[in-house]
Design a protein around this motif. Structure first.
Motif, PDB file in Angstrom:
ATOM      1  N   SER A   9       0.695  -1.293   0.028  1.00 53.98           N
ATOM      2  CA  SER A   9       0.099   0.244   0.065  1.00 53.98           C
ATOM      3  C   SER A   9       0.921   1.036  -0.050  1.00 53.98           C
TER       4      SER A   9
ATOM      5  N   ASP B 102      -9.606  -1.888   3.278  1.00 50.15           N
ATOM      6  CA  ASP B 102      -9.897  -0.339   3.046  1.00 50.15           C
ATOM      7  C   ASP B 102     -10.626   0.362   4.144  1.00 50.15           C
TER       8      ASP B 102
ATOM      9  N   ARG C 209      -8.561   7.132   1.121  1.00 48.18           N
ATOM     10  CA  ARG C 209      -9.068   6.545   2.082  1.00 48.18           C
ATOM     11  C   ARG C 209      -8.698   4.954   1.872  1.00 48.18           C
ATOM     12  N   SER C 210      -8.880   4.561   0.818  1.00 43.93           N
ATOM     13  CA  SER C 210      -8.556   3.021   0.612  1.00 43.93           C
ATOM     14  C   SER C 210      -6.791   2.776   0.435  1.00 43.93           C
ATOM     15  N   CYS C 211      -6.573   2.124   1.083  1.00 45.87           N
ATOM     16  CA  CYS C 211      -4.985   1.578   1.126  1.00 45.87           C
ATOM     17  C   CYS C 211      -4.514   0.452   0.115  1.00 45.87           C
ATOM     18  N   SER C 212      -5.796  -0.251  -0.357  1.00 46.90           N
ATOM     19  CA  SER C 212      -5.409  -1.032  -1.195  1.00 46.90           C
ATOM     20  C   SER C 212      -6.771  -1.630  -1.802  1.00 46.90           C
TER      21      SER C 212
ATOM     22  N   SER D 168     -10.141  -3.315  -2.567  1.00 48.09           N
ATOM     23  CA  SER D 168     -11.227  -3.911  -1.540  1.00 48.09           C
ATOM     24  C   SER D 168     -11.037  -5.144  -1.343  1.00 48.09           C
TER      25      SER D 168
END
Length: 977
Positions: free
Chosen positions: A804, A889, A962-965, A967
């Motif tokens: 990430s 996420d 917001r999402s680090c990878s 889903s």
């Protein structure tokens, strides 16, 4: 090759073949009619083939203890009274100690007829000893020119040496400072130089391998001689009996591996040349005993050599019988190969280059701190500079052989001899020298050359008017005069190509002392005294600044010294535990070291009150790409140091953000089940862990922690339950078998307030139970399960997190912020302690760009910390996601902080280890108990990460990130430990 005809060994190959057949025929005749004669002939042939193929051949206990011990005691007496007591070793020219060379047992150690026959067979002609020296070396972490990888003597002829090594003051084999070599490099020849006029020469720089590039060159050349294309390094250490090694000194790349580990070493070194080389004889006086010894040590023309050797065939046959029947008599080099961490540590040490300056500074600083008189400090400095670099020429006609005696006499001067020279000079000049203005190296090198040319002219017409003084030992006056003239001529040659201050100081100290010796031998009058004063004055100006460097006394200096004794740089570098070194510190020392490190960490680690954005990192924190680039740039400038201290040598930053599925607990258990030796101590420990895990419904990691806790707590009582007959060592297999039986029986342990009736307590002073070195290392693999506490699912999710960009940003920003905040306090710490080695406990997180012998503090991140965080913190963060049944996420700063805290709670930074010690038996160690170890920095470092990893994760500067990878929904019911 530039000039094959210049190499004598190539011109005499057919002659050598004929001579070898004569030696073999002599051995054949001696074996005729003997029981097992064919075996003895084959043994000699095998030994000679191995020596030719590998470049070295070693015997353990060639001279029986009842003969070696008197020789050793005579050696100890001679070197204690007449040794040079130099900065790196104590040297003795054996010929100068007449009573020692008269000792037949002493001569047998290096001139046993079997050794002589094998050397003569290898060189292809009658041989003589042209140099015989004794050396004592103490344990010390240093790479100097005399013990870096090198080749001896001239490339234009072959020289063999016999070196006898043992642990100083004992009859045991070497346990430290051992001969180390690259087998099969004797098949190579050094290149030479040829100028436009056809003159052929080489130089001493061509004989050494002092840098990573040169070490790599040597290893690559060697690897071609092995089918697997991999290099090999043999380190002759931990041999039960004194070790007698023959090696091709001018062809086999070798060195003395000096470390603070192991014991002090004593050694005898005999250099063998063919008698037709024209390089002279050792020049010993009357030698009582065998005629062969007189031939080798006194004089001869080669004609009676084989006849004299044949007279000694009964002793050759006796040694061949021992070689054929005793399994450990001929040392197996494969058992002394450096492997894995030991090989990496050796490579890093040699690649880092010469470290003599660090040792010199430390010694002088201590002398200043102790208020040692100025003259004595100058003598100390001169002793170190005499061990420095001189790139002397090597000629195809071997005329440099003449200079060797003078060079050795100067280099190995005792402190008293040097002091005699110093006190004849103007001491006021020395005191004023530090105030002299700085001058460039090139200008001073030109001045050195000019002074040496003047001295050379004086010597060219001077006649030796005085007898050689005591400093020359048994050397005749005319020989001393010729040697000194040749040395000064060649030192002039060196002075034309000096480019660094260290070589400059070495050139001046040799010139000054050489000129002083010339004054003693020749009537040079005022011109000679002027040259000596001139050379000595410039050297004093070069040395004077270091004579006043003071190492500030610190109230806790003893704590640092204790730490450095038990966790020296080599062990700090390789992060080796006691099961590798087999030198576990006592619980009390370990506790003091841990307290010391905790105090340092608390002092250095910042509270982090300032906002990171307000400092130098502010602009970088706004741009993740710029932050990555800056981090990699800082790593790059200090990467060699970081790699020296355990970082992987990778070409990109991405590689450090990796962890493998093999780090999960299920994978580790499966691996141990497949690889652990059945019924070994490791197997019994593993089965105890698995049994307890089954009984308690625990994970293997938790069960491992409980098993090791029981063993640590009840170790003395467990030993009492396993009595042995008198004199029989108690084995780890027996103890752990009893422990496993208790687990099967459901016992909780044993009370430690007394022994059971009828059982004997452990012997007073006992080191514990015995096991092999292989068993110890295998056992350590099992108890490391306590740290591998993460499930397969946690590791899989951690791999996603490591990829990430947001997680990577948080890790890099935290690391850079740590280094930026630590730098001021680290500089204060170094100033307060007077040494950068006070920063060695922090190398896991950051390293000093200039290393730890420099006084300059310039900290850079060690990328190894990224790997540590990925392996130990990210799986714990993944565990927190699993516990909350959250998507990847949904990761937020609070979960990141909770994961850091969970990692500490779950014990990834602590483990109970075995306390292993070396025993007196080959390949055996003793296990004296177990000790719970927790990283002393885990408290403050964990707190720093708990605060700043979530902070930087939260402040990732990409809008909507917001999402680090991608889903990823975590399945309900996924297990975690």
């Amino acid at each position: 090759m530039a000039s094959p005809v210049s190499y004598r060994q190539l011109r005499r190959e057919l002659e050598g073949v004929r001579f070898r057949r004569e030696v073999e025929a002599m051995v054949d005749r001696a074996c005729q009619g003997l029981e097992g004669g064919e075996l003895l002939r084959n043994t000699f042939a095998s030994l000679s083939r191995n020596l030719a193929a590998e470049g070295a051949l070693s015997f353990a206990g060639l001279v029986p203890p009842e003969r070696f011990d008197p020789a050793r005691r005579a050696y100890d007496s001679a070197i204690d009274t007449r040794g040079s007591r130099g900065s790196l070793h104590s040297y003795l020219n054996v010929v100068d100690a007449g009573s020692l060379i008269d000792n037949p047992e002493f001569r047998e150690s290096f001139a046993h007829p079997l050794l002589v026959a094998l050397v003569a067979h290898a060189l292809g002609g009658p041989v003589k000893i042209i140099d015989l020296r004794a050396k004592d070396t103490q344990p010390v972490d240093v790479v100097a020119r005399d013990n870096t990888l090198h080749l001896d003597n001239s490339p234009f002829m072959d020289e063999f040496k016999v070196i006898v090594t043992w642990t100083m003051g004992t009859g045991q084999g070497p346990s430290g400072q051992g001969l180390t070599y690259l087998p099969r490099t004797n098949r190579l020849l050094r290149q030479c130089f040829v100028n436009d006029e056809g003159a052929v020469w080489s130089d001493e720089d061509s004989c050494i391998f002092p840098s990573q590039a040169r070490v790599d060159e040597a290893l690559a050349a060697q690897a071609r001689f092995f089918d697997d294309g991999l290099p090999r390094v043999v380190h002759l250490q931990d041999i039960a009996a004194p070790c007698h090694t023959i090696f091709a000194a001018s062809r086999l790349i070798h060195h003395r591996y000096r470390t603070s580990a192991g014991g002090p070493r004593s050694a005898i070194m005999a250099s063998f040349h063919r008698t037709d080389e024209g390089t002279g004889f050792l020049g010993a006086g009357h030698v009582p005993g065998p005629a062969l010894d007189r031939f080798l040590l006194a004089s001869g023309d080669g004609r009676p050599f084989l006849e004299l050797l044949a007279d000694e065939t009964p002793r050759i046959i006796a040694a061949l019988k021992a070689a054929a029947s005793r399994p450990d008599f001929v040392v197996d080099p494969d058992r002394h190969l450096l492997r894995d961490d030991r090989l990496r540590a050796w490579y890093e040490r040699q690649s880092a280059g010469v470290s003599l300056d660090r040792l010199r500074r430390a010694t002088l600083a201590t002398a200043v701190g102790d208020d040692t008189p100025l003259v004595q400090r100058l003598v100390l400095r001169m002793q170190y500079d005499l061990q420095g670099a001189l790139n002397m020429p090597l000629y195809a006609d071997l005329r440099e052989e003449v200079r060797k005696r003078a060079r050795i006499v100067i280099r190995e001067m005792t402190p008293e001899r040097i002091r005699d020279v110093v006190t004849k000079q103007n001491l006021d000049q020395i005191l004023r020298a530090a105030e002299a203005p700085h001058r460039p190296v090139s200008e001073l090198a030109a001045e050195l050359h000019c002074a040496l040319v003047a001295l050379e002219r004086l010597l060219s017409t001077a006649v030796a008017a005085r007898p050689a003084g005591p400093i020359w030992g048994a050397t005749d006056g005319s020989v001393a005069a010729s040697s000194l003239r040749r040395f000064i001529v060649d030192l002039c040659w060196v002075a034309t190509d000096i480019a660094d201050s260290a070589s400059l100081a070495t050139g001046f100290v040799f010139g000054a002392l050489g000129s002083a010796l010339a004054e003693d031998l020749f009537d040079l009058g005022d011109p000679g005294r002027e040259v000596t004063a001139r050379l000595f004055g410039v050297y004093a100006r070069l040395a004077a600044p270091s004579l006043g460097e003071r190492c500030p006394a610190h109230s806790d200096r003893e704590k640092l010294d204790t730490y450095l004794e038990t966790v020296n740089e080599e062990r700090q570098t390789a992060k080796l535990a006691s099961e590798v070194w087999f030198q576990a510190a006592s619980a009390a020392v370990t506790g003091r070291n841990d307290d010391f490190v905790r105090a340092l960490v608390r002092h250095v680690l910042p509270s982090g009150e300032p906002a990171p954005e307000s400092g130098d990192l502010g602009p970088l924190l706004a741009d993740p790409g710029a932050l990555n680039a800056y981090y990699w740039q800082r790593v790059g400038i200090a990467k060699p140091v970081a790699v020296h201290f355990g970082a992987a040598d990778l070409d990109t930053l991405d590689g450090y953000f990796s962890l493998t599925a093999g780090r999960s607990l299920p994978a580790a258990v499966a691996r141990l089940r497949a690889e652990t030796t059945p019924r070994s101590p490791a197997d019994l420990l593993l089965r105890s862990i698995e049994r307890l895990a089954l009984l308690r419904g625990q994970s293997h990691a938790d069960a491992c922690r409980e098993v090791m806790s029981r063993l640590s707590t009840h170790w003395p009582d467990l030993l009492r339950r396993c009595p042995t007959p008198d004199g029989t060592p108690l084995t780890a297999e027996r103890v752990l078998s009893a422990f496993h039986d208790s687990i099967l029986a459901g016992e909780e342990g044993w009370r430690s307030h007394g022994s059971s009736p009828g059982t004997a307590a452990p012997r007073e002073g006992s080191l514990g139970v015995s096991l092999t070195t292989a068993e110890a290392r295998e056992l350590a693999q099992v108890y490391m399960l306590a740290r591998l506490c993460f499930s397969s699912e946690e590791v899989r999710i951690a791999q996603l997190l490591a990829s990430s960009p947001r997680i990577r940003y948080a890790i890099l920003a935290t690391h850079l912020y740590l280094v930026s905040q630590v730098s001021p306090s680290a500089s204060e710490l170094v100033d307060g302690w007077g040494t950068t080695r006070i920063a060695l406990p922090f190398t896991e997180a950051f390293v000093n760009r200039s290393g730890y012998s420099s006084s300059v503090v310039d900290l850079a991140p060690n990328p190894k910390l990224i790997t540590v965080i990925c392996n130990n913190l990210l799986p714990a963060v993944a565990g927190e996601l699993l516990r909350r049944d959250a998507d990847v996420d949904e990761l937020d700063a609070e979960i990141v902080g909770a994961g850091v805290q969970a990692a500490v709670r779950r014990g990834v930074f602590g483990v109970t280890i075995g306390l292993f010690h070396r025993s007196g038996l080959r390949d055996m160690v003793a296990l004296s108990g177990l000790s719970r170890r927790i990283c002393p920095a885990v408290g403050p470092f964990g707190a720093f990460c708990r605060r700043w990893l979530p902070y930087f994760f939260e402040h990732y500067p990409v809008l909507g990130a917001r999402s680090c990878s991608p889903s990823h929904k975590i399945a309900v019911g996924s297990s975690y430990c």
